[in-house]
Scaffold this motif. Sequence first.
Motif, PDB file in Angstrom:
ATOM      1  N   VAL A  19      -4.045  -8.265   3.414  1.00 20.38           N
ATOM      2  CA  VAL A  19      -5.153  -8.609   4.331  1.00 20.38           C
ATOM      3  C   VAL A  19      -6.583  -8.494   3.788  1.00 20.38           C
ATOM      4  N   PHE A  20      -7.250  -9.190   3.752  1.00 20.35           N
ATOM      5  CA  PHE A  20      -8.689  -9.266   3.071  1.00 20.35           C
ATOM      6  C   PHE A  20      -9.897  -9.339   4.232  1.00 20.35           C
ATOM      7  N   CYS A  21     -11.030  -8.518   3.744  1.00 22.52           N
ATOM      8  CA  CYS A  21     -11.973  -8.421   4.735  1.00 22.52           C
ATOM      9  C   CYS A  21     -13.296  -8.218   3.873  1.00 22.52           C
ATOM     10  N   GLU A  22     -14.196  -8.517   4.566  1.00 24.63           N
ATOM     11  CA  GLU A  22     -15.796  -8.335   3.714  1.00 24.63           C
ATOM     12  C   GLU A  22     -16.709  -8.120   4.547  1.00 24.63           C
ATOM     13  N   THR A  23     -17.847  -7.516   4.304  1.00 22.47           N
ATOM     14  CA  THR A  23     -19.001  -7.171   5.166  1.00 22.47           C
ATOM     15  C   THR A  23     -20.058  -6.906   4.275  1.00 22.47           C
ATOM     16  N   ASN A  24     -21.391  -7.468   4.771  1.00 22.01           N
ATOM     17  CA  ASN A  24     -22.502  -7.413   3.864  1.00 22.01           C
ATOM     18  C   ASN A  24     -23.563  -6.208   4.666  1.00 22.01           C
ATOM     19  N   GLN A  25     -22.926  -5.589   5.623  1.00 23.52           N
ATOM     20  CA  GLN A  25     -23.773  -4.387   6.358  1.00 23.52           C
ATOM     21  C   GLN A  25     -23.396  -3.332   5.536  1.00 23.52           C
ATOM     22  N   GLY A  26     -24.831  -2.477   4.915  1.00 29.06           N
ATOM     23  CA  GLY A  26     -24.779  -1.354   4.369  1.00 29.06           C
ATOM     24  C   GLY A  26     -24.098  -1.637   2.763  1.00 29.06           C
ATOM     25  N   GLY A  27     -24.394  -2.876   2.231  1.00 26.69           N
ATOM     26  CA  GLY A  27     -23.850  -3.042   1.025  1.00 26.69           C
ATOM     27  C   GLY A  27     -23.064  -4.240   0.993  1.00 26.69           C
ATOM     28  N   VAL A  28     -22.392  -4.854  -0.289  1.00 22.53           N
ATOM     29  CA  VAL A  28     -21.763  -5.752  -0.161  1.00 22.53           C
ATOM     30  C   VAL A  28     -20.158  -5.458  -0.405  1.00 22.53           C
ATOM     31  N   LEU A  29     -19.419  -5.260   0.589  1.00 21.16           N
ATOM     32  CA  LEU A  29     -18.105  -4.624   0.606  1.00 21.16           C
ATOM     33  C   LEU A  29     -17.056  -5.430   0.835  1.00 21.16           C
ATOM     34  N   ARG A  30     -16.018  -5.417  -0.119  1.00 21.10           N
ATOM     35  CA  ARG A  30     -14.723  -6.395   0.067  1.00 21.10           C
ATOM     36  C   ARG A  30     -13.658  -5.171   0.056  1.00 21.10           C
ATOM     37  N   ALA A  31     -12.727  -5.955   0.944  1.00 21.07           N
ATOM     38  CA  ALA A  31     -11.648  -4.720   1.098  1.00 21.07           C
ATOM     39  C   ALA A  31     -10.194  -5.513   1.100  1.00 21.07           C
ATOM     40  N   VAL A  32      -9.159  -4.654   0.758  1.00 19.16           N
ATOM     41  CA  VAL A  32      -7.592  -5.384   0.876  1.00 19.16           C
ATOM     42  C   VAL A  32      -6.908  -4.229   1.264  1.00 19.16           C
ATOM     43  N   ILE A  33      -6.020  -4.623   2.268  1.00 20.81           N
ATOM     44  CA  ILE A  33      -5.205  -3.687   3.020  1.00 20.81           C
ATOM     45  C   ILE A  33      -3.737  -4.187   2.488  1.00 20.81           C
ATOM     46  N   ASP A  34      -3.054  -3.419   1.949  1.00 15.48           N
ATOM     47  CA  ASP A  34      -1.572  -3.896   1.556  1.00 15.48           C
ATOM     48  C   ASP A  34      -0.724  -2.579   1.916  1.00 15.48           C
ATOM     49  N   GLY A  35       0.146  -2.959   3.085  1.00 19.07           N
ATOM     50  CA  GLY A  35       0.830  -1.895   3.430  1.00 19.07           C
ATOM     51  C   GLY A  35      -0.056  -0.670   4.174  1.00 19.07           C
ATOM     52  N   SER A  36       0.269   0.415   3.703  1.00 19.70           N
ATOM     53  CA  SER A  36      -0.867   1.537   4.451  1.00 19.70           C
ATOM     54  C   SER A  36      -1.790   1.954   3.483  1.00 19.70           C
ATOM     55  N   SER A  37      -1.922   1.041   2.231  1.00 21.95           N
ATOM     56  CA  SER A  37      -3.206   1.494   1.538  1.00 21.95           C
ATOM     57  C   SER A  37      -4.244   0.353   1.877  1.00 21.95           C
ATOM     58  N   VAL A  71      -5.299   1.963  -7.302  1.00 24.77           N
ATOM     59  CA  VAL A  71      -6.638   1.465  -7.291  1.00 24.77           C
ATOM     60  C   VAL A  71      -6.579   0.199  -8.118  1.00 24.77           C
ATOM     61  N   GLY A  72      -5.811   0.645  -9.183  1.00 19.06           N
ATOM     62  CA  GLY A  72      -5.777  -0.625 -10.067  1.00 19.06           C
ATOM     63  C   GLY A  72      -4.897  -1.912  -9.591  1.00 19.06           C
ATOM     64  N   ARG A  73      -3.878  -1.628  -8.742  1.00 13.84           N
ATOM     65  CA  ARG A  73      -3.178  -2.521  -8.162  1.00 13.84           C
ATOM     66  C   ARG A  73      -3.732  -3.202  -7.129  1.00 13.84           C
ATOM     67  N   LEU A  74      -4.404  -2.605  -6.401  1.00 11.41           N
ATOM     68  CA  LEU A  74      -5.223  -3.230  -5.271  1.00 11.41           C
ATOM     69  C   LEU A  74      -6.409  -3.794  -5.856  1.00 11.41           C
ATOM     70  N   GLU A  75      -7.128  -3.619  -6.951  1.00 11.83           N
ATOM     71  CA  GLU A  75      -8.189  -4.148  -7.465  1.00 11.83           C
ATOM     72  C   GLU A  75      -7.794  -5.425  -8.143  1.00 11.83           C
ATOM     73  N   ALA A  76      -6.702  -5.421  -8.660  1.00  7.57           N
ATOM     74  CA  ALA A  76      -6.127  -6.835  -9.204  1.00  7.57           C
ATOM     75  C   ALA A  76      -5.759  -7.943  -8.074  1.00  7.57           C
ATOM     76  N   ILE A  77      -5.292  -7.142  -7.037  1.00  3.77           N
ATOM     77  CA  ILE A  77      -5.043  -8.366  -6.009  1.00  3.77           C
ATOM     78  C   ILE A  77      -6.618  -8.704  -5.118  1.00  3.77           C
ATOM     79  N   LEU A  78      -7.456  -7.931  -5.181  1.00  6.66           N
ATOM     80  CA  LEU A  78      -8.678  -8.210  -4.504  1.00  6.66           C
ATOM     81  C   LEU A  78      -9.391  -9.172  -5.667  1.00  6.66           C
ATOM     82  N   ALA A  83     -11.093 -14.610  -6.835  1.00  4.10           N
ATOM     83  CA  ALA A  83     -11.290 -15.816  -7.593  1.00  4.10           C
ATOM     84  C   ALA A  83     -10.891 -17.134  -6.901  1.00  4.10           C
ATOM     85  N   LEU A  84      -9.742 -17.072  -5.964  1.00  2.55           N
ATOM     86  CA  LEU A  84      -9.380 -18.252  -5.493  1.00  2.55           C
ATOM     87  C   LEU A  84     -10.183 -18.618  -4.397  1.00  2.55           C
ATOM     88  N   THR A  85     -11.094 -17.757  -3.672  1.00  5.84           N
ATOM     89  CA  THR A  85     -11.880 -18.194  -2.525  1.00  5.84           C
ATOM     90  C   THR A  85     -13.237 -18.338  -2.892  1.00  5.84           C
TER      91      THR A  85
END
Length: 109
Positions: A19-37, A71-78, A83-85
């Motif tokens: 699952v991917f999400c993003e916000t620009n409140q308090g910075g430019v933040l992008r997140a990925v949730i995969d399982g419990s990480s 961190v490396g695994r999730l950064e690659a997914i993100l 890149a696709l979006t």
Amino acid sequence: LPAMLGRDLRRAAAEPEPVFCETNQGGVLRAVIDGSSKLVADLVQQESRLFHLGLDPGERADRAGAHRAEVGRLEAILTNYLALTTEPRYAPLEAELDAAALERLRSLG
């Protein structure tokens, strides 16, 4: 009948996708949730924080330093997702208007 496009939702439930999400409140933040990480990437500060949502649902304990491989695994997914979006998938079309259409647009002000 031709085959319908789509995917088997029974399989999707057994193999959840990130699952991917993003916000620009308090910075430019992008997140990925995969399982419990959950990885939160701060694009301005150029740093990432890692949380285990099962053990730390309040996201108080950053585990990035102790779990660099995750961190490396999730950064690659993100990175792949971004890149696709964010890349244009098609060239914008140039509209050709006749004189009458141009005049109607000018009349609008």
